[in-house]
Structures are given as structure tokens and as C-alpha cells.
Motif scaffolding. Structure first.
Motif, PDB file in Angstrom:
ATOM      1  N   TRP A 253       0.866  -1.193   0.000  1.00  0.00           N
ATOM      2  CA  TRP A 253       0.000   0.000   0.000  1.00  0.00           C
ATOM      3  C   TRP A 253       0.894   1.231   0.000  1.00  0.00           C
ATOM      4  O   TRP A 253       1.879   1.285   0.744  1.00  0.00           O
ATOM      5  CB  TRP A 253      -0.914   0.020   1.229  1.00  0.00           C
ATOM      6  N   TYR A 266      -4.554  12.228   9.057  1.00  0.00           N
ATOM      7  CA  TYR A 266      -4.890  11.005   8.329  1.00  0.00           C
ATOM      8  C   TYR A 266      -3.871  10.779   7.212  1.00  0.00           C
ATOM      9  O   TYR A 266      -3.503  11.706   6.486  1.00  0.00           O
ATOM     10  CB  TYR A 266      -6.300  11.105   7.745  1.00  0.00           C
ATOM     11  N   MET A 268      -3.610   7.170   5.332  1.00  0.00           N
ATOM     12  CA  MET A 268      -4.140   6.244   4.333  1.00  0.00           C
ATOM     13  C   MET A 268      -4.977   5.188   5.042  1.00  0.00           C
ATOM     14  O   MET A 268      -5.016   5.127   6.281  1.00  0.00           O
ATOM     15  CB  MET A 268      -3.001   5.576   3.538  1.00  0.00           C
ATOM     16  N   THR A 269      -5.631   4.342   4.270  1.00  0.00           N
ATOM     17  CA  THR A 269      -6.440   3.240   4.799  1.00  0.00           C
ATOM     18  C   THR A 269      -6.030   1.961   4.105  1.00  0.00           C
ATOM     19  O   THR A 269      -5.966   1.911   2.867  1.00  0.00           O
ATOM     20  CB  THR A 269      -7.940   3.495   4.586  1.00  0.00           C
ATOM     21  N   THR A 271      -6.957  -2.185   3.695  1.00  0.00           N
ATOM     22  CA  THR A 271      -8.163  -3.002   3.789  1.00  0.00           C
ATOM     23  C   THR A 271      -7.818  -4.449   3.525  1.00  0.00           C
ATOM     24  O   THR A 271      -7.100  -4.755   2.552  1.00  0.00           O
ATOM     25  CB  THR A 271      -9.235  -2.537   2.794  1.00  0.00           C
ATOM     26  N   TYR A 287      -6.743  -4.808  12.980  1.00  0.00           N
ATOM     27  CA  TYR A 287      -5.456  -4.422  12.390  1.00  0.00           C
ATOM     28  C   TYR A 287      -4.509  -3.939  13.486  1.00  0.00           C
ATOM     29  O   TYR A 287      -4.938  -3.377  14.504  1.00  0.00           O
ATOM     30  CB  TYR A 287      -5.646  -3.296  11.367  1.00  0.00           C
ATOM     31  N   ILE A 304      -2.703   2.781  13.822  1.00  0.00           N
ATOM     32  CA  ILE A 304      -3.744   2.304  12.914  1.00  0.00           C
ATOM     33  C   ILE A 304      -4.998   2.011  13.704  1.00  0.00           C
ATOM     34  O   ILE A 304      -4.941   1.492  14.837  1.00  0.00           O
ATOM     35  CB  ILE A 304      -3.266   1.049  12.139  1.00  0.00           C
ATOM     36  N   ASN A 305      -6.134   2.365  13.148  1.00  0.00           N
ATOM     37  CA  ASN A 305      -7.426   2.019  13.741  1.00  0.00           C
ATOM     38  C   ASN A 305      -7.635   0.524  13.541  1.00  0.00           C
ATOM     39  O   ASN A 305      -7.665   0.032  12.419  1.00  0.00           O
ATOM     40  CB  ASN A 305      -8.543   2.814  13.066  1.00  0.00           C
ATOM     41  N   THR A 308     -11.045  -0.157  11.331  1.00  0.00           N
ATOM     42  CA  THR A 308     -11.212   0.407   9.985  1.00  0.00           C
ATOM     43  C   THR A 308      -9.952   0.328   9.140  1.00  0.00           C
ATOM     44  O   THR A 308     -10.028   0.415   7.915  1.00  0.00           O
ATOM     45  CB  THR A 308     -11.653   1.872  10.082  1.00  0.00           C
ATOM     46  N   GLY A 309      -8.767   0.189   9.752  1.00  0.00           N
ATOM     47  CA  GLY A 309      -7.523   0.170   8.991  1.00  0.00           C
ATOM     48  C   GLY A 309      -6.999   1.545   8.650  1.00  0.00           C
ATOM     49  O   GLY A 309      -6.081   1.655   7.819  1.00  0.00           O
ATOM     50  N   ASP A 310      -7.534   2.618   9.238  1.00  0.00           N
ATOM     51  CA  ASP A 310      -7.056   3.971   8.969  1.00  0.00           C
ATOM     52  C   ASP A 310      -5.736   4.197   9.688  1.00  0.00           C
ATOM     53  O   ASP A 310      -5.613   3.946  10.899  1.00  0.00           O
ATOM     54  CB  ASP A 310      -8.081   5.005   9.442  1.00  0.00           C
ATOM     55  N   ILE A 311      -4.740   4.674   8.939  1.00  0.00           N
ATOM     56  CA  ILE A 311      -3.415   4.973   9.498  1.00  0.00           C
ATOM     57  C   ILE A 311      -3.319   6.472   9.699  1.00  0.00           C
ATOM     58  O   ILE A 311      -3.582   7.259   8.778  1.00  0.00           O
ATOM     59  CB  ILE A 311      -2.294   4.471   8.575  1.00  0.00           C
TER      60      ILE A 311
END
Length: 888
Positions: A253, A266, A268-269, A271, A287, A304-305, A308-311
Motif C-alpha cells: 500500500w 490522516y 491512508m487506509t 483493507t 489491524y 492504525i485504527n 477500519t484500517g485507517d493509518i
């Protein structure tokens, strides 16, 4: 699992739901797409198109067949769940409603379930008919709760699931079957049923990721195939097992984050997906970041969340000039991240730190130097270099230069080199050394975008540029240029006209005086003194010259210095010529035509004067006194300032050509006059006043142009005839040469043809003797030139002259002809000394000689006398030397 029961009695046919409230018992855990119950709607005419709806469309959906499905997966609460099912006639829009109450099944303990070894039975609903009444009493169909079967079961197979039977099997022999996907439709053979006992079994392990549920239909028929019971629907749900690892959509990614970003920014995300059921823990992912490289300025720059995978960033200090990229290893684990039971997978997140303008450009020196020759433009005189720590070739790195002082007249500009980011100081206006010898410029450099907020550096950098101007030899220039002189025409040759001098702008160079020369003088009227620049005339100035346009005559002169390199400049002298009355008027046109009679015989003429006002019109027209016949035969009347009318004074004038002198005087002071001859052609006219054709041709004669045209035509015609004669002679020569080059083999005439092969006698030779048998058919002009020889030998002596026969010989002279040909062949030194077939033109009708084929040479050469070969001529001399002459 007990069947769900619903009852409803109908005593008469009435369109609508059979009951107002419908109760059903379902399992506590409901899955999306699971059928829950079947509602009945009675339509008396049977042709109505009914649309079913639900008051809770987000939870329940009613199919066109009345089956109620769950729209999503959820757990039923202990309290009954109620919703309304509606039915609407699509044509009349009439609507009916029924309230549905769902009650969850009571929980059964695990121990009790283990003890239940008996296979569950599904009994077909029964029907009871009253034949004495047209009405029938029917028990409502049952809705079978779904059968839950775990995937990846290890068997043994076939594994019994449920038993299907009808309560009428006591009185009838029944056969059971199932249909649908998984039974008799692809994928076939997964579920089978014992046709006698109704035992439904599964034959192999199931995979929920391929098929999550199976919808089967059970049938009961008698031995004759007649349907005994209505089919019932059986739903088999495949229970998910945690047999799939999470999979990231991308293994790598890529993301970006600006340098200097605050914590919580924020980035990136990422998945990942899990093929297991997302509504269970098997498909619930979590994650986390396993590692970060590099670890500066902090090992935990990002977080990272886990759901949700939000970094996002969690620490400050991102600086592109120190760390341009971070690499994170991301792990996704199912079972809600349980490290013991969950399955995991990893991916890589590459985060590039993007540049912001946090570094202004800085000059590498405080002062830059350059020099430029005077009068030069578009010349780079200095390179300004700067340094910028930001990312190259971005708006935060690209420098913009501007001058803040030292150039009030705008003679310089600064361009930016897109590759090196240097400032190029360029001259855009000429610089005069005699005016400015040096410039000191103040310049500033800044980026295309403003500095980021919070940066402590100044937004721009300044420097000075010292530019020295170099003196060069400049071209002299005339003052004024162009120079205008007004002069009357007619100025005589050798007269002084004016003085036209130039100036040298180089005041600081030691040079001699300028030299002058003439560059352009179309009429060659002027000359200039090379030292003083005085211009005098060499011819009379004429305003009416073709080189004068609008009274103006232009001449160009050159001034040169002796500098290094020598330079020169040009100047234009404009002479405005004032008109004087130096031209007398003339009549126009020079020729005219009139009739023999008095009426109509007027001729319009015009006076033409090259001069201009006041030395031109109005003009005076008159006829001279002599000869007297002019005024006696003609009269002239002025009709305007430039025009007059000439006409006959007498009633009749004989046809012919007459020269009529006309005196024309202009209005100049003093006057100028001339006598012009007007050639008048008097001819016979028709009623319209036009000359008749014959008389006009006779009177007009041939002009000079017509005579020249006729002579040219005659000359061209003679040239064409001469060229044709030459071409004919050349073609005759080519024909004669071509006849001499004819191949002798193609020339068939009465000549002896020689060949270089002996052959094997007449019997094995194929000769065309037709030429010998018909000599009369040979044409006389097909006579072959003498001297025909063999083609395989180049003669080294003059060829002998073979005799030539006449075209049609008499048979009596054939013998003489053959003897002459034989003698010529014997004396031919180019002929080979061996037998050759000589083909003659004519043999005759018969021969007294025998066949040569009967000759046979003796086998012993000793008895043969070859001395006679010496008498056969030079052609047999070689044989005579070999075989004759005795023993030696």
C-alpha cells in the motif's frame, strides 16, 4: 427443532388474508436471506396480481409467493417481534393487512441436545375433504425452520440430517424425493433422500464460502406417481467455520503525508477481507502495526485504527529532508484479533513524506559579476546560483528572481533555468557605453509558493549584481535621416544640391574622419564628396522621370569609419522636385476615324501634359494657318479644359488617311505649346456611322505589328520544314546501317554457308533443303552481302569474294556458279580444313552420282595412296602432309 404451526379456517371465499394476526415460532438467531414463514392470501377469482410488502423493510421482506425472508442477520429478543404484512392489488390498488408476531424458540441445553439421538421428523401438512360440501377445509402449510449444518464436517458420510414423512403413509405406500440445487440440480448429489423411509442425508463436506445455504423442496407421491402431499420447502444453512485467513486487497500500500504534519493527521487506509462469515467472529478483522522502518525520530510515528484500517500520525517531527519514506508492516487478524485462535496475514504500507516549503532559497554569494558589450540584446550577462533544501523541481524548490533596484529603465530581466534553478540575468534593451558604463543591480529570490506557517527563516534571499558595459565600435548615423530637400526640376549637371553628413557615436575611440559613398542612386543623378559629404548633380533633374514617384526622388548614401571592425551607416536623401513648365502638351489619341460625310463626323481628342498644375490645363486648341486645306476641310471646338472636338467643315471628304496638325497650348507661365499630328482615317460609313468592312480594311492597311507577326510566322514555318528534312535524312541513314547489321544466319541467299561440324553423314543430319529446291522464290532485294564466313572463327585475313548469283538464275549456269563458289572456298584461309556440309541454293531434279554413304575407307592405311591430296588445293594441305609423301 419443532415445526412452526399456523392455523386458519375458511368458511367462505373471501379475498384477503385468512387471519388478522399470524403467530410463528422461529429460531433465536436469524440470518440474512433466511425464510421465516409463509403467509397465505386468498384470491377468489385467482387472476389478481398481488404485491406483498412489509412495515419493516430493513428487517423483513415478503416474496411474491408469500414467503417472509430476513433481510439481515440479527438476534431475536425474548419479547415477541411484531410487524405488518400488506397485500395490494396492482390494478385496483386495494390493500389488505395482517399483523405477524414472531416468537423465539426456547433455549435447549447442550446436554439435552446430546441425549436426543432420534432424528427429527418433518411431517407433511394434512388435508381433509368434505365431499358433501363444495367447500374444503385445508390445514395451513407449515413453514419448516432451517436446518443448520457446519461446513468442513469430517463425516462419516452420508450423514443423516432429517426424516421426511407423511401421516398418510399408514394407509398408502408412498415414495419420497427432494429437488433443488444440491439435489437434482447443480451441484447435484450433495443431498440424497431414501425414497421409502424419507431419510434426508448429506454426502460430502460443505463449504460455506462456495454456497452459504441450500433451498430444497420435498415431495411425497404414491406408487403411481400421483402427488399425495403438497411439497414442503427445506432450507439448509451452512454454518461458518474459521477456515480462511484474512487477505489484503494489495500486498503493498502506498500513501503520502506532508512533512511537519501534526499528530492525528490522516495518512491512508489499508483493507483486508476474510472469506468467512463477516457476521461472526470468523470474519471480524482487527489491524495492528508490527514494525516501522526507519524508527527515527520516533519508533511510533504512526498508529492504525484496529477496526477500519485507517493509518494516522501520532507523533510530530516528520521532516522530508531527514527521512523521505517510512515502511510499515501491517497485520490483520480474524476472530476479532484473538492472537490464540485467530488467523493472520500481513501487508506492507509505504508512506512517502511529501515536501512542503520549509526552506527558502539562499544565494551562494553576496555579489555576482558580469559584463556585456554595448548595443547587444538577449545576452546572458550573469548566472545567479541559489541552494534550496526542498525537493527539486517542485513549487517549493523552484526559485523566482526579481530586481529590487539598480535598473530604473528596465534594461535587464532575470529568467529561471528550469533544470539548475539558476537565475539568468539577460539584457533586453540596448545599452550605450557612452551613457552608462556600469550597472549595480539588487536582486531577490523566493519560491513559487509561500513558506509554510511557523518557519523561522526569512521568505527571500538578496544579493547584488555588478555589470560592466564594454565599449565597441558603433555604426555612424546620419542626421537627420531621412533628409528632405526641395528643389525645382531642371537643375543642371554639376550644381551643388546639399550637404549630407553623419556622426560617429564613439566619442572615446581614436578614429579618423568618416568617409562617404553612394549606395543607391536609381537615375544616377548625384555624387557625394567622400570627405565633406557635399552632394552635387551629375545630370539634369527631371520630375517627369520614371524614377520619381509622387514628385519624390530617393537616394541612399553610406558613411564608414576605420574602427576595428569597420562600421558603416546609411542615410536616405529625399529630393522633392518642384514642377516647371518644361513639357508641351500632346494630342491623344494619335489616330482617329471619321466618315466621308458631314454628319456624323465629330472626333473627340484629349490634351496630355506630363507637367502638373499650374503648368498643365486648361488647354487651348487651334488649327494652323498652313496649309490652307486644314482649316478649309476641318474645324476644332474646345469642349472642356482638357478635351476638344474635331469635325469636317465641308460636306464630303474623299476616303483616305489625312494628317491633321493641331496646335495645343497649356496654361503655364510662360506658355508651352506644340503642334501634334492627328492621323485621321476617312471612310465610307453605314447608317449607324460605322465604317464598312471592305473600306476599313483597304484604308487601314497593315501596321508595323502585323508585319512583324507575319514575318515571325514565316520564319517558324521554315525552321519546322528544315527540321523535318534533317529528321528524314537521319532516319534513312539509320535504316541503311540496320541493313548492314543483319545477322548472316537470317540472310537466306545463294551463297555457300560454312559450318564447323563434320557431322556423321547425310542420314543423321536434319537439314532444311527447301531453300535449294525453289530458287525462284528468293526475292531480288534479299541478296546477302558477300564475304559470309563462319561464326565461330574471327577472320585474320581479308575475306575472299564469293560469287553472287542473280535473283532468278537459269538452270544452265548452276554448274559455273558451283565451281566459282568451290574455288573461292578453297582459297579462303579462314575456312577449316575438314569436311563441311556446303548447302547450295539449288541442286536440280536429279544426280548421276551415287550416294556418298556407300563409301567405305579401308581398314589398313598402308595400302591407301594419299598423294592425290596434294592436288586438292590448300584446304587439304594438312591431310596431304599427314598421310601423303611416302614413308616419311
Amino acid at each position: 427443532q419443532a415445526p412452526i404451526k399456523a392455523t386458519c379456517e375458511d368458511m367462505s371465499c373471501k379475498t384477503g388474508f385468512p387471519e388478522d394476526v399470524h403467530s410463528a415460532v422461529v429460531s433465536r438467531s436469524v440470518h440474512g436471506g433466511q425464510p421465516l414463514l409463509n403467509v397465505r392470501f386468498r384470491s377468489c377469482d385467482g387472476n389478481k396480481k398481488i404485491h406483498f410488502g412489509s412495515s419493516e423493510p430493513e428487517d423483513f421482506r415478503v416474496g411474491e409467493d408469500g414467503v417472509v425472508y430476513a433481510e439481515r442477520s440479527f438476534q431475536l429478543s425474548a419479547e415477541p417481534t411484531e410487524f405488518v404484512v400488506s397485500a395490494q392489488d396492482k390494478e385496483t390498488q386495494q390493500e389488505w393487512q395482517m399483523r405477524v408476531k414472531l416468537t423465539p424458540e426456547p433455549a435447549i441445553s447442550g446436554a439435552l441436545e446430546k441425549d436426543q439421538r432420534k432424528i427429527e421428523e418433518i411431517i407433511f401438512p394434512w388435508q381433509q375433504y368434505k365431499h358433501s360440501s363444495p367447500l374444503k377445509r385445508q390445514k395451513r402449510d407449515w413453514v419448516i425452520p432451517p436446518i443448520n449444518l457446519p461446513e468442513n464436517s469430517k463425516g462419516p458420510f452420508p450423514q443423516e440430517l432429517v426424516r421426511i414423512r407423511s401421516d398418510r403413509d399408514k394407509s398408502l405406500s408412498l415414495r419420497y424425493s427432494v429437488t433443488g440445487p444440491g439435489a437434482d440440480q447443480p451441484p447435484t448429489g450433495i443431498f440424497i433422500i431414501n425414497p421409502i423411509s424419507g431419510q434426508l442425508s448429506v454426502t460430502k463436506p460443505l463449504d460455506r464460502e462456495q454456497i452459504a445455504s441450500f433451498h430444497l423442496r420435498a415431495h411425497a407421491v404414491d406408487v403411481n406417481g400421483n402427488q399425495v402431499e403438497n411439497p414442503i420447502d427445506i432450507v439448509i444453512n451452512v454454518i461458518d467455520m474459521n477456515d480462511n485467513r484474512p487477505e489484503f486487497l494489495h500486498q503493498v500500500w502506498n500513501g503520502t503525508v506532508p512533512e511537519g504534519s501534526k499528530p492525528g493527521t490522516y495518512v491512508m487506509t489499508v483493507t483486508a477481507i476474510d472469506a468467512d462469515d463477516p457476521n461472526t467472529q470468523n470474519g471480524m478483522l482487527r489491524y495492528r502495526i508490527l514494525s516501522q522502518a526507519p524508527s527515527s525520530p520516533s519508533p511510533n510515528m504512526f498508529t492504525i485504527n484496529n477496526e477500519t484500517g485507517d493509518i494516522i500520525t501520532v507523533a510530530a517531527g516528520l521532516d522530508r529532508e531527514k527521512v523521505q519514506q517510512y515502511t510499515l508492516i501491517i497485520q490483520a487478524t480474524d476472530m476479532e484479533g484473538n492472537p490464540t485462535y485467530g488467523l493472520s496475514n500481513t501487508a506492507t504500507a509505504v508512506i512517502a513524506v511529501t515536501d512542503i516549503n520549509d526552506n527558502p532559497p539562499e544565494f551562494t554569494a553576496m555579489t555576482f559579476y558580469g559584463e556585456v558589450p554595448e548595443n547587444r540584446v538577449d545576452v546572458i550577462v550573469a548566472n545567479l546560483t541559489v541552494t534550496d533544501k526542498d525537493q527539486p523541481h517542485t513549487p517549493a524548490w523552484n526559485a523566482l528572481y526579481r530586481m529590487t533596484g539598480g535598473d530604473p529603465t528596465g534594461r535587464f530581466t532575470i529568467l529561471t533555468d528550469p533544470n539548475s534553478n539558476d537565475g539568468l540575468v539577460t539584457v533586453v534593451k540596448p545599452i550605450d557605453f557612452e551613457t552608462n558604463r556600469m550597472f549595480v543591480l539588487t536582486v531577490a529570490a523566493e519560491n513559487q509558493v509561500p513558506l509554510a506557517k511557523g518557519i523561522q527563516h526569512p521568505p527571500q534571499s538578496t544579493a547584488t549584481v555588478s555589470i560592466t558595459v564594454i565599449d565597441v565600435n558603433e555604426s555612424p548615423y546620419f542626421v537627420p535621416n531621412p533628409k528632405l530637400v526641395r528643389q525645382e526640376e531642371g537643375l543642371m549637371a554639376g550644381s551643388m544640391l546639399t550637404t549630407f553628413t553623419a556622426q560617429d557615436p564613439d566619442r572615446y575611440m581614436q578614429q579618423t574622419s568618416l568617409r562617404y559613398s553612394k549606395l543607391s542612386d536609381p537615375a544616377n543623378w548625384l555624387k557625394i564628396d567622400p570627405v565633406t559629404g557635399q552632394i552635387t548633380t551629375t545630370a539634369v533633374l527631371d520630375r517627369e522621370s520614371i524614377y520619381v514617384q509622387n514628385n519624390m526622388y530617393n537616394a541612399t548614401f553610406l558613411a564608414s569609419d576605420n574602427g576595428i571592425p569597420p562600421m558603416s551607416g546609411t542615410g536616405t536623401l529625399q529630393i522633392y522636385l518642384l514642377d516647371i513648365n518644361d513639357n508641351a502638351p500632346q494630342v491623344h489619341p494619335k489616330e482617329a476615324t471619321t466618315c466621308e460625310t458631314l454628319q456624323p463626323n465629330a472626333i473627340n481628342i484629349t490634351a496630355v501634359d506630363p507637367d502638373i498644375d499650374p503648368n498643365a490645363g486648361p488647354f487651348a486648341f487651334e488649327l494652323p494657318d498652313t496649309p490652307a486645306s486644314i482649316k478649309r476641310n476641318w474645324t476644332i471646338v474646345r469642349i472642356s479644359g482638357d478635351h476638344a472636338q474635331l469635325s469636317l467643315r465641308i460636306r464630303f471628304l474623299e476616303a483616305g488617311i489625312y494628317d491633321v496638325p493641331i496646335v495645343i497650348t497649356d496654361s503655364g507661365n510662360p506658355h508651352a505649346s506644340s503642334t501634334s499630328l492627328l492621323k485621321v482615317k476617312v471612310c465610307q460609313c453605314d447608317l449607324n456611322g460605322d465604317c464598312t468592312d471592305v473600306d476599313r480594311i483597304v484604308g487601314a492597311g497593315l501596321g508595323t505589328g502585323a508585319i512583324i507577326a507575319i514575318l515571325l510566322c514565316i520564319i517558324i514555318l521554315l525552321i519546322l520544314v528544315l527540321m523535318f528534312v534533317v529528321w528524314m535524312k537521319r532516319r534513312d541513314k539509320e535504316r541503311q546501317a540496320k541493313q548492314l547489321l543483319i545477322d548472316p544466319e537470317d540472310d537466306v541467299r545463294d551463297n555457300i554457308l560454312k559450318y564447323d561440324e563434320e557431322g556423321g553423314g547425310e542420314e543423321d543430319q536434319d537439314y532444311d533443303l527447301s531453300q535449294l529446291q525453289q530458287p525462284d522464290t528468293v526475292e531480288p532485294d534479299a541478296i546477302k552481302p558477300v564475304g559470309i564466313r563462319r561464326l565461330d572463327e574471327r577472320p585474320i585475313h581479308a575475306e575472299p569474294q564469293y560469287p553472287v548469283r542473280s535473283a532468278a538464275p537459269h538452270p544452265g549456269d548452276i554448274g559455273d556458279f558451283i565451281n566459282e563458289g568451290l574455288k573461292a572456298a578453297d582459297n579462303d584461309p579462314t575456312a577449316p580444313p575438314y569436311d563441311s556440309l556446303l548447302v547450295f541454293d539449288y541442286e536440280g531434279s536429279g544426280s548421276t552420282a551415287g550416294s556418298l554413304s556407300s563409301l567405305n575407307s579401308s581398314s589398313s592405311g598402308g595400302e591407301q595412296d594419299y598423294d592425290y591430296l596434294n592436288d586438292w588445293g590448300p584446304r587439304f594441305k594438312k591431310l596431304a602432309d599427314m598421310y601423303g609423301g611416302g614413308d616419311d
